[in-house]
Design an enzyme around this catalytic site. Sequence first.
Site, PDB file in Angstrom:
ATOM      1  N   GLU A 292      11.920   1.007 -83.454  1.00  0.00           N
ATOM      2  CA  GLU A 292      10.735   1.372 -82.676  1.00  0.00           C
ATOM      3  C   GLU A 292      10.175   2.745 -83.044  1.00  0.00           C
ATOM      4  O   GLU A 292      10.186   3.674 -82.217  1.00  0.00           O
ATOM      5  CB  GLU A 292      11.037   1.302 -81.175  1.00  0.00           C
ATOM      6  CG  GLU A 292      11.481  -0.084 -80.728  1.00  0.00           C
ATOM      7  CD  GLU A 292      11.584  -0.244 -79.213  1.00  0.00           C
ATOM      8  OE1 GLU A 292      11.360   0.744 -78.489  1.00  0.00           O
ATOM      9  OE2 GLU A 292      11.881  -1.360 -78.764  1.00  0.00           O
TER      10      GLU A 292
ATOM     11  N   GLU B  71      15.328  -7.108 -80.296  1.00  0.00           N
ATOM     12  CA  GLU B  71      15.585  -6.765 -78.891  1.00  0.00           C
ATOM     13  C   GLU B  71      14.714  -7.613 -77.981  1.00  0.00           C
ATOM     14  O   GLU B  71      13.531  -7.821 -78.266  1.00  0.00           O
ATOM     15  CB  GLU B  71      15.261  -5.288 -78.574  1.00  0.00           C
ATOM     16  CG  GLU B  71      16.267  -4.304 -79.065  1.00  0.00           C
ATOM     17  CD  GLU B  71      15.912  -2.867 -78.696  1.00  0.00           C
ATOM     18  OE1 GLU B  71      15.247  -2.649 -77.665  1.00  0.00           O
ATOM     19  OE2 GLU B  71      16.301  -1.977 -79.457  1.00  0.00           O
TER      20      GLU B  71
END
Length: 489
Positions: free
Chosen positions: A188, A391
């Site tokens: 991220e 995720e």
Amino acid sequence: MTEVQDRRAAEAPADDFLRFPPDFLWGTATSAYQIEGAVAEDGRTPSIWDTFSHTPGKVNRGDTGDLAVDHYHRWREDVALMKDLGLSAYRFSVAWPRVQPTGRGPAVERGLDFYRALVDELLAAGITPLATLYHWDLPQHLETPSTGGSAAGGGWTVRETAERFGEYASLVAGALGDRVRHWTTLNEPWCSAFLGYGSGVHAPGRTDPGAALRAAHHLNLAHGRGVAALRAALPGTAELSVSLNLHQVRPLTDSPEDQEAVRRIDAVGNRIFLSPVLRGRYDTDLYQDTAHLVDWEQLVRPGDLAAIGAPIDQLGLNYYSPAVVSGSGASRDNCHGSSEHSPWPGSEHVAFHQPPGELTAMNWSIDPTGLRDLLDRIHLERPGLPVIITENGMACEDYVTPEGEVNDRDRIAFVHQHLTAVHRAIEAGVPVAGYFLWSLLDNFEWAYGYAKRFGMVHVDFPTQRRTPKDSAHWYGRACRTGAVPRSLS
Ligand code: FCB
């Protein structure tokens, strides 16, 4: 047949199940700072998250990752848990400050030994490891050098940090490359850049939109340097990716203003990473939206985009919740923590609205169609590129009952809905290669400290006692059988 395969065969599902491809990776994900603890052991030095969490007012209740869930000492027990549940894969991250305490120079072997042993244990348990090189724990020395030395400081706002990352990637690849086939360079980068240097709710806590944009480019460059280092060190079978938290952005209304808000958020939330990584370019509208904040011509040097756009083998997708935006109005972008500073450079006037749907304990709306839409988009933009869901998961108000159980039905429903969306995408031709539930264990949830529980295994933080929740048993069965029921009874 291995023990796990035996159990898989014995539990083979009937037809009222959605069956996933046989080589689908079923796993859970964690990250170093959120679980390891042992922050001053075996040569590790502080990361920006150690500094940030120890700064009063930055993390809920002053929680830190000093102990976290003590995984650095309990990793054997944690791997045994995964094996018992029947998981076939595990995504973990390597702590840069354990490997290179000052962010440069030779590796600390004791640091690498921890990951060598962890990976060996996983392989012995029949669990495929997926290594993340960077999950937000930059060596503090690269942010603010403690001595004059040779490091420039400035963290991700300076180009030098991307070069340092390339060197670090080579060291880790050299140590683990014979054992690990699946790699993701960065977790991220949007959060590292825009929460770390824009809104300041993540480490290092800076609030400068220009710095956030520079950080984004240097993170992209770090990904490129990481890919080059991994390719150089690893045999041709390595599978390389980057894990992006793409935003599924929807307009509040059909008005041109709201459509324009979507375009802006898509530019600085998604295409700022997707375009250079998948196409080796930045988009003109991103340049235009942010020209007053950063000098892109000076920032992006010749060769950078070719390095960033080097081929990858998979795209990592992290997905939790969609976003609804409008061109104006009252903003409540609570997905990304509260701050008076926007994490969206060049889009400060865009307002965020609570999407419809039930909410998790993070107040994030539950909407599996957002995951499906993102999978379709990636497939449209890069047909054939496998996607790994690195995720997905939800925080719940979990507690252990007097019978010693954790009845997290909501989490089971969440995972079921999202796996169903993934299955539909696979049926429609999107090559989804795996699903990693966030998270294996309850852990240090960044600025929320220990107040939010994402684990499929409950952790009693004072005693470190692990209790698999109902979702762990449910998900374990899905992993072992390679299937989920069509509907939950
Ligand atoms: C993601 C992070 C992960 C965890 C989940 C809930 O943004 O990558 O570490 O905090 O959110």
